[in-house]
Design an enzyme around this catalytic site. Structure first.
Site, PDB file in Angstrom:
ATOM      1  N   ASP A  51       0.808  -1.210   0.000  1.00  0.00           N
ATOM      2  CA  ASP A  51       0.000   0.000   0.000  1.00  0.00           C
ATOM      3  C   ASP A  51       0.843   1.262   0.000  1.00  0.00           C
ATOM      4  OD1 ASP A  51      -2.500  -1.114  -0.074  1.00  0.00           O
ATOM      5  OD2 ASP A  51      -2.657  -1.309   2.104  1.00  0.00           O
ATOM      6  N   TYR A 109       6.736 -10.070   6.919  1.00  0.00           N
ATOM      7  CA  TYR A 109       6.548  -8.633   7.126  1.00  0.00           C
ATOM      8  C   TYR A 109       7.010  -8.278   8.533  1.00  0.00           C
ATOM      9  CZ  TYR A 109       3.366  -7.899   3.112  1.00  0.00           C
ATOM     10  OH  TYR A 109       2.821  -7.776   1.865  1.00  0.00           O
TER      11      TYR A 109
END
Lengths: 244, 244
Positions: A51, A109
């Site tokens: 994003d 992540y």
């Protein structure tokens, strides 16, 4: 030949990985660098979107080229055409069946938060601020509950049309690192905003709003409202993508 | 009353601490924030200049104000008017004889380098890249030679009109921290570019160009050419300034 690129980027000034109608994307600047280097107008395929504002230490993307430049030389060669906040850290040739998105087996992540009354300019770019102290050991206990195969629909934002919302988490940890508290999670895939909502849930645990013992029921509820807030993009970094 | 501000900033987008004819300075944005908050057009005095692109975790500055805002509230109040890359992390009242520059007793700086073939966007903003591996233990041995009172004229750039070029270094260390190698040095003051040249000299030691045993003669030579290169500003951070 098909070339894999491992790309590191500071996502602050980008609208995300994928090309968007408005805003500059990381994909776009890498494609432009390939065009400048080889003269080829290629479309590169990333392992997945990140994003707007999200960073990457090891995003992976592939493209096909007729260029005679050896695959492993692409990193240095493309870096001449890339801005300071996007660089290729590794490039290598792969079999033509290898696909940056569909062949990905595991992604890792990390989400970083720091606790401070005032914003801290030298931490703030890659970490989200939390105003009150966090109970790290409660967060460490809670994050273990993510491990395993679960339906994570309660940890995803609406707006995604994914049908299968079961994902398997292989490892999850929370560690204190200097002034930052870092949540690292590895899984076979992640739903839209899933890591940011996992991080928000751990922050809620750290603040005492959710107890580690409630985590199982939060996950089982499949209810977005039971989980924590969606944390801001700046704290999120795609660490790596594994293919075997 | 006289107020001390402890200011953290990411110097990337600034021409340095001090107001310059061209380019935006950190001093300027803090003075503007004070004007917006109090209506007072004050001149703030920093503990010293930092060059274009240099960062600070704890720059200290003072100003005098007639405002009725309690000194300790200035931090939060000014932060409303400051950009993301400059924030006040502490504010407090001091006696009117206290002076951010002249009362400073000790300053601590750190210089960060990382070793990588390719630039690394997520490290590069606050650390300088070195292409070849560094011998950290040689650097650790060499940095001890800085400790004590020395004439550091060979570790300063021309263009300064300072007469007394003797400075006392109280401590110096080199530590590995994740992917970064961090040189931290504390002294009673520093000449123009002195920390960046000390760091460049330690990099030369790390690369085997200067041996730790040669350090004494490099310092005693008072010859700028015997010391290492002036490292880029991005790796330098003013960590703190002490007043007693």
């Amino acid at each position: 030949m098909r070339v894999f690129l491992k790309i590191e980027y500071d996502g602050t000034n980008y609208c995300g990985w994928q090309i968007q109608p408005n805003g500059l994307s990381v994909q776009q600047v890498v494609e432009k660098a390939i065009l400048s280097l080889t003269g080829e107008d290629v479309c590169i395929t990333g392992s997945g979107r990140t994003d707007s504002g999200v960073h990457a230490l090891g995003q992976v993307a592939h493209f096909d080229t007729q260029s005679s430049i050896p695959a492993e030389k692409f990193a240095s060669a493309l870096n001449q055409f890339l801005p300071e906040d996007v660089k290729v850290v590794e490039s290598y040739k792969v079999d033509s069946e290898m696909h940056a998105r569909f062949s990905a087996k595991r992604k890792t992540y990390r989400y970083s938060v720091y606790q401070s009354k005032h914003p801290r300019p030298l931490i703030d770019r890659y970490s989200a601020r939390v105003e009150f102290p966090l109970d790290i050991s409660a967060m460490q206990k809670a994050c273990q509950k993510f491990i395993g195969a679960h339906d994570f629909i309660g940890f995803s934002s609406t707006g995604s049309d994914v049908k299968d919302t079961v994902r398997e988490i292989y490892s999850a940890s929370v560690e204190s690192c200097g002034e930052q508290i870092i949540f690292t999670v590895c899984g076979n895939g992640f739903l839209y905003n899933m890591v940011r909502i996992m991080a928000g849930t751990l922050v809620a645990v750290g603040l005492g709003k959710i107890s580690p013992d409630e985590m199982d029921s939060v996950i089982l509820s499949k209810n977005r409202k039971k989980a924590g807030a969606t944390m801001p993009p700046r704290g999120l970094t795609l660490v790596n993508v594994e293919y075997c």
